[in-house]
Design an enzyme around this catalytic site. Sequence first.
Site, PDB file in Angstrom:
ATOM      1  N   SER A   1       0.821  -1.210   0.000  1.00  0.00           N
ATOM      2  CA  SER A   1       0.000   0.000   0.000  1.00  0.00           C
ATOM      3  C   SER A   1       0.855   1.259   0.000  1.00  0.00           C
ATOM      4  O   SER A   1       1.801   1.386   0.777  1.00  0.00           O
ATOM      5  CB  SER A   1      -0.916   0.005   1.231  1.00  0.00           C
ATOM      6  OG  SER A   1      -1.635   1.217   1.305  1.00  0.00           O
ATOM      7  N   ASP A   2       0.513   2.166  -0.885  1.00  0.00           N
ATOM      8  CA  ASP A   2       1.102   3.503  -0.860  1.00  0.00           C
ATOM      9  C   ASP A   2       0.707   4.178   0.454  1.00  0.00           C
ATOM     10  O   ASP A   2      -0.373   3.919   0.985  1.00  0.00           O
ATOM     11  CB  ASP A   2       0.574   4.300  -2.056  1.00  0.00           C
ATOM     12  CG  ASP A   2       1.250   5.656  -2.186  1.00  0.00           C
ATOM     13  OD1 ASP A   2       2.452   5.731  -1.931  1.00  0.00           O
ATOM     14  OD2 ASP A   2       0.562   6.623  -2.542  1.00  0.00           O
ATOM     15  N   LYS A   3       1.586   5.017   0.994  1.00  0.00           N
ATOM     16  CA  LYS A   3       1.291   5.664   2.275  1.00  0.00           C
ATOM     17  C   LYS A   3       0.528   6.972   2.094  1.00  0.00           C
ATOM     18  O   LYS A   3      -0.601   7.119   2.571  1.00  0.00           O
ATOM     19  CB  LYS A   3       2.587   5.951   3.051  1.00  0.00           C
ATOM     20  CG  LYS A   3       2.340   6.664   4.392  1.00  0.00           C
ATOM     21  CD  LYS A   3       3.628   7.120   5.039  1.00  0.00           C
ATOM     22  CE  LYS A   3       4.200   8.351   4.379  1.00  0.00           C
ATOM     23  NZ  LYS A   3       3.394   9.588   4.673  1.00  0.00           N
TER      24      LYS A   3
ATOM     25  N   THR B   1      -3.242   7.414   0.937  1.00  0.00           N
ATOM     26  CA  THR B   1      -3.937   6.126   0.982  1.00  0.00           C
ATOM     27  C   THR B   1      -4.087   5.667   2.417  1.00  0.00           C
ATOM     28  O   THR B   1      -5.194   5.469   2.912  1.00  0.00           O
ATOM     29  CB  THR B   1      -3.181   5.071   0.161  1.00  0.00           C
ATOM     30  OG1 THR B   1      -3.009   5.548  -1.178  1.00  0.00           O
ATOM     31  CG2 THR B   1      -3.938   3.754   0.138  1.00  0.00           C
TER      32      THR B   1
ATOM     33  N   THR C   1      -1.427  -0.837  -4.262  1.00  0.00           N
ATOM     34  CA  THR C   1      -2.218   0.385  -4.374  1.00  0.00           C
ATOM     35  C   THR C   1      -1.295   1.559  -4.650  1.00  0.00           C
ATOM     36  O   THR C   1      -0.143   1.567  -4.233  1.00  0.00           O
ATOM     37  CB  THR C   1      -3.021   0.669  -3.086  1.00  0.00           C
ATOM     38  OG1 THR C   1      -2.114   1.064  -2.042  1.00  0.00           O
ATOM     39  CG2 THR C   1      -3.793  -0.554  -2.647  1.00  0.00           C
TER      40      THR C   1
END
Length: 855
Positions: A334-336, A339, A581
């Site tokens: 996951s992108d931080k 997101t 993501t």
Amino acid sequence: MLNEKQPSGTKSTVDADLENIPVEQVLAQLGVQVERGLSSSEAQQRLAQYGPNALVEKEESLASKILGHFMGPIAYMIEAAALVSALIGHWDDFAIIGFLLLFNVGLEMWQDRKATNALAELKKGLALEATAMRDGKWQTVTATTLVPGDIVKIRLGMIVPADVRMVSGDYASIDQAALTGESLPVTKKVGDEAYSGSVVKQGEMTCVVIGTGSNTFFGRTAKLVAGAGAVSHAQMAMFQIGNFLIIIAVVLALIMVAVRVYHDIVVANDWGINDALSILQFVLVLLVASIPVAMPTVFSMTMALGALSLSKEQAIVSKLSAIEEMAGVNILCSDKTGTLTKNQLSLAEPILIAGHDAQECILTAALASNIEDRDAIDTAVISALKNQDILNNWNKLKFVPFDPVTKRTAAKVTDPAGKSFIVTKGAPQAIVDLAKPSAEVAQKVTDTVAALAAKGSRALGVARSEDDGVTWSLLGILPMFDPPRDDSKLTIENAREKGVQVKMITGDDTAIAIETARQLGMGTNIIAAADAFPKDMDPNNVPTEILDLIERADGFARVFPEHKYAIVKALQSRGHLVAMTGDGVNDAPALKQADCGTAVSGATDAARGAAALILTAPGLSVINSAIDEARRIFGRITSYTIYRVALTMDIMFLVVLSTIFLGFTPLTPIMIVAMSLLDDVPIMAIAYDNTSVSEKPIRWKMPRLLSVSAVLGLFSIVESFGLLLIGMEVLSDPMEQAYFGLTTQAQLQSLVFLQLVAGGHLLLFVTRTERWFFQRPFPAAPLFLAILFTQILAVLMCSFGWLVEPISWTLIGWIWAYNLVWMLLLGLVRRMTERFVDFRTVRHIKSLDMLNRPI
């Protein structure tokens, strides 16, 4: 930059590392003077040498795209089935098979058209025009004509037209978040590099072009997108299942042909062309029945309905196979920024030094801000004021924007009473150097900034001067952070409960990533990708030690696009199914490579184009809904697959065994075609079925699936062959003939036909759930009604003699009773088979663990 491979027919004359050598050497290597730029003739020569400053994409014709949908093992089998049907004159069968093929192709083409081309969207991010020095004067040129060595000017609002090095000017604040993932604009000064596609937020500078087209940071990202992509596991499963059925069908057909030919030539000594054509016709029809013509359509419809369900959850599916892939995902990268976090800088409680009130300190910082610039830091400071209207009481006489040399902003203001003073905010050390506090206070500031950095927070110093800048009062330190989204922690916990590990990936610094991970309850083993990964590492061939590092890590900081792509590829090489993501251009290669690339809310067009799943609501909470829906869909596809393999085996073995050992053909060609329609067409309603949700990631386990299918198929053969033997026994007894109304072999064929149709759909109730068929979840209304309709139709066909010889209602009742008893037995067989297979698998794993355990 220019030592990379040039376009065909060109050759680079520059081999230096233009990204890192001093800017004076860059100008010398490129043979250009800042004051004159390139001449028009030199620019044309270099354009021919290096190619246009654009992303070159090989266009695929519409005909090639359409033809591609008709290619592949399953497509070939369906087309062969249609051809065979036409050759033997079964035009009804040909029409149905052709419709299924065209329907499946049409669905795939619709999905392809709906999905935006990632490379086309990447092109939209490139600058259209540029200001370049040509022939000693500034000119507006088309960005595609820029070449290495061009002198260009960038200013507020412009898109950087190529990869450049800064050669003169004060500074430029450049937003490169879409390329590198950094959450704040980066200040550039002379000697720094700026990337093609980034956006100038403040300042103006003169630069020299060092890379164009596919040799830019942006271009390398596009090349990764073009080369990325994982093969759908559903496609591979269909190929394996289709091949399994075809091999069985061909082997059985050869055996049957050999026996028939031997009997006619050697035993009966009666062989003619009509006999040969009769055998060929029946074998071809049998092969048609064995090919799972409806399988791609069932798969596509099931996933299309799943896509419709996800759209109601604010998730748009642009690649159908991604739904099935999501069911097996066990790692979510996951992108931080934006997101897991809000992508909105927030101020924590100020740490006061000489100030006496927190709001006073924030007000001072707000006065040293300019809301019109829409700077992220200025916006966060002003938003922290409890009463923003108070700013209207102050008169701003002069504002000095952020200067990368002094590392601060400043403003001269007058208060409501008319008293003037100067306010400033900026890097804490710069404010300390300006205010010159005592050593004790300076050390306190240093310690405070270090403590905030350890927690992942940025720090901003605030000071005020009431004597026109002669002396300064250091009011305090403002902690700034990007807070996690309210639903992120719960989403991660829910994903973990589903057997999905979440790894954070961000372009921000390691300390920020660690603190965010800590707040979200994630692991804090965060790797700085820029330090851990070799700069020249091939993302398609990651070294073993780096693979181990990636697999163990809880997240990654300071990543570039090739890092994200390499992380996804590395995890896939270790057997993981990976969801990714992201929202920026920098995420596009990894999004396309991932098994389920997911573009989050607010993503760039390039990210959306590369992704298979597009979220329109902020945050990740819909991911859990997508996982649940994917696992339901996977359950439906699995139940259909087991049913189809078992039933196909039943039909093929029954026909071959009865022909060889009993000398009796149990089904006519028209019965086989009718049965295929009654079994496959309504069974598409399985896409609507109620299915339980697996607690763990589920994948295609072909040995397990084919084992269960084969065992059920074997017992189904016993069921059908047993009823055939009972029917033959009835034919030999006049009393039983009178009771059952079974007097001819044609009626015996009708008996077999009804048993296969009714037994096949009762078998579906057995395969649709791993629990007993009479336990929840019960069949959905569309599936139940579709099966009920086909069963009524089959009964009426056998009762009134439509396409088959009519049989009595008494016999129909006994056939149904026989099938219901076998339904219970097959349910028991499935449960026992799965327990045996799973137990052997677990026992095998335990045995390996014991063997590998150190003594």
